[in-house]
Design a protein around this motif. Structure first.
Motif, PDB file in Angstrom:
ATOM      1  N   PHE A 151      23.414   7.465 -96.830  1.00 21.80           N
ATOM      2  CA  PHE A 151      22.109   8.094 -96.985  1.00 21.80           C
ATOM      3  C   PHE A 151      22.094   9.531 -96.444  1.00 21.80           C
ATOM      4  N   CYS A 152      21.599  10.474 -97.246  1.00 24.55           N
ATOM      5  CA  CYS A 152      21.366  11.846 -96.786  1.00 24.55           C
ATOM      6  C   CYS A 152      19.898  12.186 -96.993  1.00 24.55           C
ATOM      7  N   LEU A 153      19.239  12.596 -95.941  1.00 26.32           N
ATOM      8  CA  LEU A 153      17.806  12.840 -96.011  1.00 26.32           C
ATOM      9  C   LEU A 153      17.443  13.850 -97.085  1.00 26.32           C
ATOM     10  N   GLU A 154      18.202  14.952 -97.175  1.00 24.91           N
ATOM     11  CA  GLU A 154      17.800  16.024 -98.079  1.00 24.91           C
ATOM     12  C   GLU A 154      17.780  15.586 -99.538  1.00 24.91           C
ATOM     13  N   CYS A 201      18.534  18.112 -90.955  1.00 26.83           N
ATOM     14  CA  CYS A 201      19.210  16.885 -91.393  1.00 26.83           C
ATOM     15  C   CYS A 201      20.690  16.955 -91.011  1.00 26.83           C
ATOM     16  N   GLY A 202      21.356  15.824 -91.038  1.00 28.90           N
ATOM     17  CA  GLY A 202      22.727  15.735 -90.548  1.00 28.90           C
ATOM     18  C   GLY A 202      23.688  16.709 -91.219  1.00 28.90           C
ATOM     19  N   TRP A 203      23.681  16.721 -92.555  1.00 28.62           N
ATOM     20  CA  TRP A 203      24.614  17.578 -93.285  1.00 28.62           C
ATOM     21  C   TRP A 203      24.205  19.045 -93.170  1.00 28.62           C
ATOM     22  N   ARG A 205      22.907  20.454 -90.531  1.00 29.39           N
ATOM     23  CA  ARG A 205      23.399  20.936 -89.228  1.00 29.39           C
ATOM     24  C   ARG A 205      24.895  21.250 -89.305  1.00 29.39           C
TER      25      ARG A 205
END
Lengths: 241, 241
Positions: A151-154, A201-203, A205
């Protein structure tokens, strides 16, 4: 009309792609880059899985072709372009065919290969993409690129924005799956600060750490263009919607 | 401390279960039923994958054992109990070991088999589950049962509630993954009407159609008990937290 979302190319929801109108979303950055390339006048983008496949296609096509590849956010060895939308200016890409391979985004098109209509969507063309999907009259599946199947938020917020637009242009009753409803809610949570979401979001950052932070400013632009990349015989070409 | 969520047993995020504290959530209904069974005094619940495996375990254990199975929401053929928490009253289950197989929920425990600590969580025991997880000091992974590998809203909202409780009891810095952050936000969206969420989500609507609507009233009860089902040698047993 049914509206569903797969959170990655490994999500079993992808199995329902067959016969549907499918949008692939990889906000950071493949579908942003593809949309930008076509907006800047490139002739078409061929998403392929591997670098060796990309090199073989470039050799076969011969002239007016650019090899573009990304691995671990960086431009892949031997490629003329990476996966940064800032590289895809008119002077570079106009009239050219681009053969592109990225870690997650381009592989996602293969997961949706059975689709009746297959398009690329990003914030840059979200309203045009919604019009193009709704015009098919088909059930809709949105496939997030995610990251290695996770899962990626964006991408999910992008899906939610696309759903928001489809709901506003659609004239038929629409049934949202649990996943589509959740994506729509997550868009509502983040709509007031999309750029902040991309930076947090993780990616996002990681992309900043790797020195591509300015790309996020491009990725965050909503409705920059009415170009929709539509798949025709393995090549994404520009349509206006 | 890292906090992550896998949206189904097929989510690649499950690969990080090893060495973590893992909670399995199947709100409608397996982990609700397991929590209820232990709350009502059953000796332990053994989640198994298949009906034939369940029958073999029952034969091996011999006495004071109940065979429980669900397929397609209904009680499976030849089983003494189904997957409805209403069936698991004290008079039925006290002192008994229950061998349980369900379509999605019990199989999810196998996906998290490498966990250092493995528990079952539902709305019924969410605060106790959060205390139990936080007390391990380990990174936490929440695995939603989902449905055939796909996203189910109720499990993700349950994950978000569990995250909310972990964040409130934890005394160490906690880093939420994109998935954990999204689950937390979806809980915030639905926290004011959890019963309405259960009645409106895809699987909730099907459960109502199949005649199990009253089960949702049980599933919606928050913090009914401080019992946490904890896995010990293939058997979920009651701990208080």
């Amino acid at each position: 009309m049914i509206l569903d979302v797969a959170f990655s190319r490994l999500d079993p929801a992808c199995r329902s792609a067959s016969g549907r109108a499918v949008a692939v979303i990889d906000v950071i950055r493949a579908t942003t880059t593809i949309t930008m390339a076509l907006h800047q006048g490139c002739a078409g983008v061929m998403p392929v899985r591997t670098l060796s496949e990309a090199r073989a296609v470039v050799r076969k096509l011969g002239r007016d072709v650019l090899l573009a590849g990304e691995r671990g956010a960086e431009r892949a060895a031997g490629c003329e372009l990476g996966n940064s939308p800032a590289e895809y200016g008119q002077e570079r890409v106009k009239g050219k065919t681009i053969v592109l391979t990225t870690t997650n985004g381009t592989r996602t098109f293969q997961a949706a290969a059975g689709a009746q209509t297959l398009i690329a969507c990003s914030f840059l063309n979200v309203s045009a993409a919604a019009r193009r999907l709704a015009a098919t009259g088909l059930d809709i599946l949105i496939v997030c690129a995610g990251r290695h199947g996770c899962f990626c938020l964006e991408d999910v917020v992008g899906s939610g924005m696309l759903i928001d637009r489809v709901l506003s242009v659609g004239d038929r009753p629409i049934e949202c799956s649990d996943a589509a409803g959740a994506a729509h809610q997550l868009f509502a949570t983040h709509r007031a600060d999309l750029f902040g979401m991309l930076r947090g979001c993780g990616w996002g950052r990681e992309i900043i750490q790797k020195g591509f932070g300015t790309d996020l400013e491009i990725c965050a632009q909503v409705d920059l263009t009415d170009i929709v990349p539509v798949m025709r015989k393995g090549r994404l070409v520009a349509e206006r919607a």
